[in-house]
Design an enzyme around this catalytic site. Structure first.
Site, mmCIF file in Angstrom:
data_model
loop_
_atom_site.group_PDB
_atom_site.id
_atom_site.type_symbol
_atom_site.label_atom_id
_atom_site.label_comp_id
_atom_site.label_asym_id
_atom_site.label_seq_id
_atom_site.Cartn_x
_atom_site.Cartn_y
_atom_site.Cartn_z
ATOM 1 N NE ARG A 1 -8.187 0.321 3.210
ATOM 2 C CZ ARG A 1 -8.070 0.261 4.573
ATOM 3 N NH1 ARG A 1 -7.247 0.937 5.190
ATOM 4 N NH2 ARG A 1 -8.550 -0.715 5.305
ATOM 5 N N GLY B 1 -8.718 -6.955 9.527
ATOM 6 C CA GLY B 1 -7.690 -6.549 9.931
ATOM 7 C C GLY B 1 -7.144 -7.233 11.275
ATOM 8 C CD GLN C 1 -2.610 1.414 2.423
ATOM 9 O OE1 GLN C 1 -2.197 1.667 3.451
ATOM 10 N NE2 GLN C 1 -4.102 1.114 2.135
ATOM 11 C CE1 TYR D 1 -2.722 8.869 7.844
ATOM 12 C CE2 TYR D 1 -4.046 6.866 6.947
ATOM 13 C CZ TYR D 1 -3.288 7.736 7.951
ATOM 14 O OH TYR D 1 -3.276 7.186 9.600
#
Length: 356
Positions: free
Chosen positions: A228, A312, A100, A181
């Site tokens: 994503r 996760g 990622q 982000y």
């Protein structure tokens, strides 16, 4: 049993995966100070290679992309060598791994990065939150707004990092456009007040995400490029406003034209929007529902909403996650105290069924 379909093969980009379970990307803060992956990272990921796809932790594409302490990079020779150990270990176990690419943008602190520079963002707006640093919890300072030329250079950084990830043996890359982000900072009016072609209208605010995705796909191939998104998330000062659903309808439709390997959605509770995204997305869709109870695992694949489901903490705490699901065995509980930083404890020492 709704989870049976989870254990069937599926095509993602150019790869046939053994099952429809995905290890979600999770920051572990165990890299070396220069961004080279830590010594235990290869073992950590290889232990979990029975999932169909591993999406590795957020990895900065440049010096300015780092936000947190001890996170890995993928733009120097040392980074590439470190990641090659990981990808080789995963492939030796029959697994697949995407790295990622995560540019933290304003979610950064100078004390956390080797160059100690001010964070960068679409606009000079601080996220009004705290961040853990070497000096403890501190307010995140106001970032510096990227110039138009610097925005284009940041795209080039993503492109370069993607090429380096492939050189390191990764099967592909996932562009992090979620979780407050940099890419999502461009999407959100609360973080983006630009007046150039990257701010203002829906089309302008989506431009950076689309151009990054196009650049990466051009560099390494669309079938090895993914993204994503987390529509509607409201953490750390991110607010996409009333236009949020319309923005994602536009963004996903435009991304769909690129023919990417997959779209990874962090589901935030807007089921109608998720269904609209599904309608606009012709390729593979991965859905991640944080906190999904075990009895509902497999429901999104079974219904046709998604081709794969991402998990996760359960994968973090259970190296043999797939086997435990198949056999209906109890799961280890994740130790939150060891999530970020540290040693093998809470990283590579979770027990597997045949060792209990």
């Amino acid at each position: 049993m709704i989870m049976n379909k989870l254990f069937t093969p599926v095509q993602v980009g150019g790869y046939t995966l053994s099952n429809r379970l995905v290890m979600a990307p999770m920051t572990r803060s165990r890299a070396q100070y220069d961004g080279t992956p830590g010594e235990l990272a290869a073992e950590y990921y290889a232990q979990r290679a029975t999932v169909g796809l591993i999406i590795a932790e957020g990895t900065q594409p440049s010096d300015d992309g780092q936000g947190y302490l001890m996170t890995p990079g993928i733009y120097t020779d040392a980074h590439v060598a470190g990641w090659r150990k990981i990808t080789t270990a995963v492939h030796n176990q029959g697994g697949h791994i995407f790295i990622q690419l995560m540019h933290a943008g304003r979610m950064s602190h100078p004390d956390n990065t080797p160059h100690h520079r001010q964070g960068v963002a679409p606009s000079s707006i601080a996220p009004a939150t705290l961040m853990f640093t070497v000096k403890g919890m501190q307010d995140i300072p106001e970032p510096r707004a990227l110039s138009t030329e610097e925005v284009r250079q940041t795209m080039a950084d993503f492109r370069f990092a993607a090429r380096r990830a492939i050189e390191a043996g990764a099967d592909g890359v996932e562009i992090h456009g979620a979780n407050a982000y940099l890419i999502q900072q461009f999407l959100a009016p609360s973080a983006n007040t630009r007046t150039d072609e990257y701010g203002g209208s829906i089309e302008n605010r989506a431009r950076f995400a689309l151009e990054v995705a196009a650049a990466v796909a051009e560099e390494i191939g669309a079938d090895r490029t993914a993204i994503r998104l987390s529509p509607g998330i409201t953490i750390w000062g991110i607010d996409e406003g009333e236009e949020g659903p319309a923005l994602y309808r536009y963004l996903v439709a435009e991304l769909n034209k690129l023919g990417l390997a997959y779209l990874h959605i962090m589901e935030q509770g807007n089921e109608p929007l998720l269904k609209e995204i599904r309608e606009r997305w012709a390729q593979t869709l991965i859905v991640n529902r944080p906190g999904q109870p075990r009895e509902k695992m497999g429901s999104d694949v079974q219904s046709g909403l998604a081709e794969l489901e991402a998990y996760g903490q359960m994968v973090l705490a259970n190296p043999d996650f797939v086997e435990r699901l198949k056999s209906n065995a109890p799961m280890n509980e994740a130790d939150r105290n060891t999530f970020f930083g540290g040693s093998a404890q809470g990283y590579t020492d979770y027990p597997v069924l045949n060792a209990i």
